[in-house]
Design an enzyme around this catalytic site. Structure first.
Site, PDB file in Angstrom:
ATOM      1  N   HIS A   1     -14.574   1.218  -0.784  1.00  0.00           N
ATOM      2  CA  HIS A   1     -13.510   0.243  -0.371  1.00  0.00           C
ATOM      3  C   HIS A   1     -12.269   0.994   0.527  1.00  0.00           C
ATOM      4  CE1 HIS A   1     -14.506  -2.785  -3.817  1.00  0.00           C
ATOM      5  NE2 HIS A   1     -15.328  -2.922  -3.031  1.00  0.00           N
TER       6      HIS A   1
ATOM      7  N   THR B   1     -15.231  -0.651 -14.584  1.00  0.00           N
ATOM      8  CA  THR B   1     -15.284  -1.854 -13.498  1.00  0.00           C
ATOM      9  C   THR B   1     -15.556  -3.074 -14.121  1.00  0.00           C
ATOM     10  OG1 THR B   1     -16.116  -2.646 -11.438  1.00  0.00           O
ATOM     11  CG2 THR B   1     -17.499  -0.951 -12.664  1.00  0.00           C
TER      12      THR B   1
ATOM     13  N   CYS C   1      -6.676   2.267  12.923  1.00  0.00           N
ATOM     14  CA  CYS C   1      -5.739   1.558  13.934  1.00  0.00           C
ATOM     15  C   CYS C   1      -6.716   0.165  14.168  1.00  0.00           C
ATOM     16  CB  CYS C   1      -5.904   2.223  15.593  1.00  0.00           C
ATOM     17  SG  CYS C   1      -5.512   1.110  16.735  1.00  0.00           S
TER      18      CYS C   1
ATOM     19  N   TYR D   1       0.895  -1.331   0.114  1.00  0.00           N
ATOM     20  CA  TYR D   1      -0.047  -0.107  -0.053  1.00  0.00           C
ATOM     21  C   TYR D   1       0.774   1.188  -0.002  1.00  0.00           C
ATOM     22  CZ  TYR D   1      -4.197  -2.888   0.206  1.00  0.00           C
ATOM     23  OH  TYR D   1      -5.075  -3.685  -0.039  1.00  0.00           O
TER      24      TYR D   1
HETATM   25  N1  APR Z   1     -11.405   3.097 -19.667  1.00  0.00           N
HETATM   26  C1  APR Z   1     -12.411   2.115 -19.368  1.00  0.00           C
HETATM   27  N2  APR Z   1     -12.406   1.221 -18.980  1.00  0.00           N
HETATM   28  C2  APR Z   1     -11.231   0.431 -18.600  1.00  0.00           C
HETATM   29  C3  APR Z   1      -9.890   1.283 -19.036  1.00  0.00           C
HETATM   30  C4  APR Z   1      -9.990   2.380 -19.714  1.00  0.00           C
HETATM   31  N3  APR Z   1      -9.189   3.214 -20.205  1.00  0.00           N
HETATM   32  N4  APR Z   1      -9.043   0.390 -18.762  1.00  0.00           N
HETATM   33  C5  APR Z   1      -9.308  -0.627 -18.128  1.00  0.00           C
HETATM   34  N5  APR Z   1     -10.651  -0.620 -18.276  1.00  0.00           N
HETATM   35  C6  APR Z   1     -11.684  -1.622 -17.645  1.00  0.00           C
HETATM   36  C7  APR Z   1     -11.192  -2.982 -18.102  1.00  0.00           C
HETATM   37  O1  APR Z   1     -11.798  -3.159 -19.081  1.00  0.00           O
HETATM   38  C8  APR Z   1     -11.905  -3.823 -16.794  1.00  0.00           C
HETATM   39  O2  APR Z   1     -13.136  -4.102 -17.066  1.00  0.00           O
HETATM   40  O3  APR Z   1     -11.487  -1.356 -16.296  1.00  0.00           O
HETATM   41  C9  APR Z   1     -11.902  -2.807 -15.822  1.00  0.00           C
HETATM   42  C10 APR Z   1     -11.268  -2.973 -14.516  1.00  0.00           C
HETATM   43  O4  APR Z   1     -11.614  -4.021 -13.922  1.00  0.00           O
HETATM   44  P1  APR Z   1     -10.745  -4.734 -12.672  1.00  0.00           P
HETATM   45  O5  APR Z   1      -9.413  -4.714 -12.811  1.00  0.00           O
HETATM   46  O6  APR Z   1     -11.420  -5.948 -12.126  1.00  0.00           O
HETATM   47  O7  APR Z   1     -11.049  -3.541 -11.535  1.00  0.00           O
HETATM   48  P2  APR Z   1     -12.295  -2.986 -10.485  1.00  0.00           P
HETATM   49  O8  APR Z   1     -13.542  -3.483 -11.350  1.00  0.00           O
HETATM   50  O9  APR Z   1     -12.327  -1.618 -10.070  1.00  0.00           O
HETATM   51  O10 APR Z   1     -12.042  -4.355  -9.522  1.00  0.00           O
HETATM   52  C11 APR Z   1     -12.866  -4.084  -8.283  1.00  0.00           C
HETATM   53  O11 APR Z   1     -11.553  -5.402  -6.808  1.00  0.00           O
HETATM   54  O12 APR Z   1      -9.725  -5.947  -6.119  1.00  0.00           O
HETATM   55  C12 APR Z   1     -10.501  -5.466  -5.885  1.00  0.00           C
HETATM   56  O13 APR Z   1     -10.764  -3.838  -4.285  1.00  0.00           O
HETATM   57  C13 APR Z   1     -10.225  -3.990  -5.570  1.00  0.00           C
HETATM   58  O14 APR Z   1     -12.075  -2.168  -6.010  1.00  0.00           O
HETATM   59  C14 APR Z   1     -11.213  -3.376  -6.603  1.00  0.00           C
HETATM   60  C15 APR Z   1     -12.230  -4.395  -6.998  1.00  0.00           C
END
Ligand code: APR
Length: 230
Positions: free
Chosen positions: A106, A173, A114, A53
């Protein structure tokens, strides 16, 4: 008046240089999430978790908001009181772009907590496992991050907002982590129109009324322009 709830994930910060989790070469292909993002991993090796982190805090501090963050701030300024951002991201790029109504479900990389007394404070750039808590002095400081197996923050407020929403928009996402992945269904059941803006089709793309594929820096400003009739 249209109540808009916007869910954001790592993809909205990708073009600011912050890594996503599940894309090729993503954070979870470089690190074992059970070691760095669970309470059990922290109990086993707090120094490893802090190092993970600390690096992410440095990356987030060096990143600058991109056109997608700026567009969402512009939307909120134009429609005050009607726009809520619910973010899974721990970076503060929404706030630094000017968004004010933001819930970090999150947690936040800029905050420390703490593990003994739950006191919270602004995290220093480098946290160490034996840093004493400013309140109770226990050497039990952790980043204020919701780890796998922990309950996300602000859930009552988020569910209330989803029930009242006219429009739910999911940006950047993958739709693979719950409860956020179910928000589209929660909002849809309550009568909201639902829209996905993502680089790739998400896992739950079929739950949306509409989905657009492309980079957030292009899709989000274009969608905000549509919303504001420009
Ligand atoms: N523009 C739009 N979308 C994008 C871009 C971009 N430039 N680059 C990547 N993506 C998309 C990908 O296609 C993917 O579907 O963003 C998404 C990212 O997905 P993840 O890596 O799974 O991230 P996220 O959905 O935020 O993960 C959720 O998982 O590990 C945990 O706590 C962590 O908050 C996080 C949670």
């Amino acid at each position: 008046m249209t109540k808009i709830v916007i869910l954001t994930g790592a993809g909205i910060s990708a073009e600011s240089g912050l890594g996503t989790f599940r894309d090729t070469g993503g954070i979870w292909s470089q690190y074992d999430l059970t070691e760095v993002a669970t309470p059990e991993g922290f109990a086993r090796n707090p120094a490893l978790v802090h190092a993970f982190y600390n690096a992410r805090r440095k990356n987030a501090a060096e990143a600058i908001p991109n056109a997608a963050h700026a567009a969402l701030a512009r939307l909120e300024q134009a429609l005050p009181g009607d726009v809520l951002i619910v973010t899974q991201n721990i970076d503060d790029l929404h706030e630094r772009a000017g968004s004010r109504n933001v819930l970090h479900m999150h947690g936040a990389i800029t905050r420390a907590k703490c593990a003994a007394c739950a006191h919270e404070w602004d995290a220093p750039m480098e946290m160490r496992a034996d840093d004493p808590c400013p309140a109770c002095k226990a050497p039990a400081t952790r980043p204020d991050i919701v780890w796998f197996g922990e309950f996300p923050y602000h859930m009552e407020a988020i569910w209330d907002a989803l029930r009242a929403a006219d429009l739910f928009v999911s940006i950047g996402t993958s739709g693979s982590v719950y409860p956020a992945a179910a928000f589209v269904q929660d909002a849809g059941r309550a009568g909201a129109r639902t829209l996905e803006l993502n680089l790739d089709p998400s896992e739950n793309i079929h739950d949306f009324d509409e989905a657009r594929q492309g980079p957030a820096s292009v899709l989000v400003p274009a969608w905000v322009d549509e919303m504001l009739g420009r």
